[in-house]
Motif scaffolding. Structure first.
Motif, short mmCIF file in Angstrom:
data_model
loop_
_atom_site.label_atom_id
_atom_site.label_comp_id
_atom_site.label_asym_id
_atom_site.label_seq_id
_atom_site.Cartn_x
_atom_site.Cartn_y
_atom_site.Cartn_z
N ASN A 106 66.61 5.04 90.96
CA ASN A 106 65.44 4.74 89.88
C ASN A 106 64.16 4.81 90.33
OD1 ASN A 106 67.67 4.82 88.22
ND2 ASN A 106 67.91 2.44 88.25
N PHE A 159 63.16 7.36 84.24
CA PHE A 159 64.17 7.87 83.56
C PHE A 159 64.31 7.35 82.30
CE2 PHE A 159 65.40 9.20 88.06
CZ PHE A 159 65.29 10.52 87.92
N ALA A 183 62.14 12.33 81.78
CA ALA A 183 61.50 11.18 82.75
C ALA A 183 60.02 11.07 81.89
CB ALA A 183 60.84 11.85 84.16
#
Length: 204
Positions: free
Chosen positions: A40, A156, A138
């Motif tokens: 992440n 994300f 995104a």
């Protein structure tokens, strides 16, 4: 296999296991030791680091409801900071911040961290949801801190399911119940006497 070859294979296996154990102990839980970047988003600006940033939407695709921003914010400085706002450039949703306790701002203590998202933690709710981005996209997210200023990164967009279930929106819309089907009630219809017949009968 001869006895000497068997001994050599066992010894090599033991060495590999020992090295792996030592590497694991040396690395601990810090992925930076092995220079492994988390899946992440993460970014560092001055004394502030934002890690594991995500935008988490409703668990069911197409469901209309709030989304949330989830992240861990670290402060390596000597003075505390507050998160004054979180914005989503290019999106229409407004992010409402709430501290884990009380009505004050979200505080990132000096040489400490704060978790945003999940039960018992601070929250950042995107009111009205995030309709501009789909799961897997995104989304640009900007954290504004009291001293460091803007800290931006791309996070994300994921649904509140599987690993992210406990960090997703606390408010999940419930589908409306299907109303019962109305049953038509028939009303008896009286038999009318034709006007002509009634007149003829009266004349006789």
């Amino acid at each position: 296999m001869s006895r000497s070859l068997r001994r050599g294979a066992l010894a090599a296996t033991a060495i590999v296991i020992s090295i792996a154990s030592l590497s694991a102990c040396g690395a601990g839980n810090n992925a930076q030791t092995l220079e492994i970047k988390p899946d992440n988003a993460a970014v560092t600006v001055d004394d502030v680091k934002v890690q594991n940033a995500l935008v988490i939407t409703q668990p069911d695709p197409g469901a209309i409801g709030p989304a949330v921003v989830s992240a861990t914010v670290f402060n390596n400085g000597l003075t505390r900071q507050t998160i004054d706002s979180i914005t989503l450039p290019g999106a229409l949703g407004t992010v409402k911040l709430k501290a884990a306790e009380g009505d004050g701002p979200i505080v990132v203590p000096a040489n400490g961290s704060v978790v945003i998202g999940g039960k018992g933690n601070a929250s950042a709710v995107i009111e009205g949801g995030l309709r501009e981005a789909r799961n897997g996209d995104a989304q640009r997210v900007v954290f504004k801190l009291s001293k460091t200023g803007d800290v931006g990164l791309s996070a994300f967009v994921v649904p509140a399911s599987s690993y992210f279930k406990d960090f997703g929106p606390s408010e999940v819309p419930v589908p409306p119940a299907t109303p019962p089907t109305a049953t038509a009630t028939s009303t008896p219809t009286g038999t009318a006497t034709p006007t002509g017949e009634a007149t003829h009968a009266a004349g006789h």
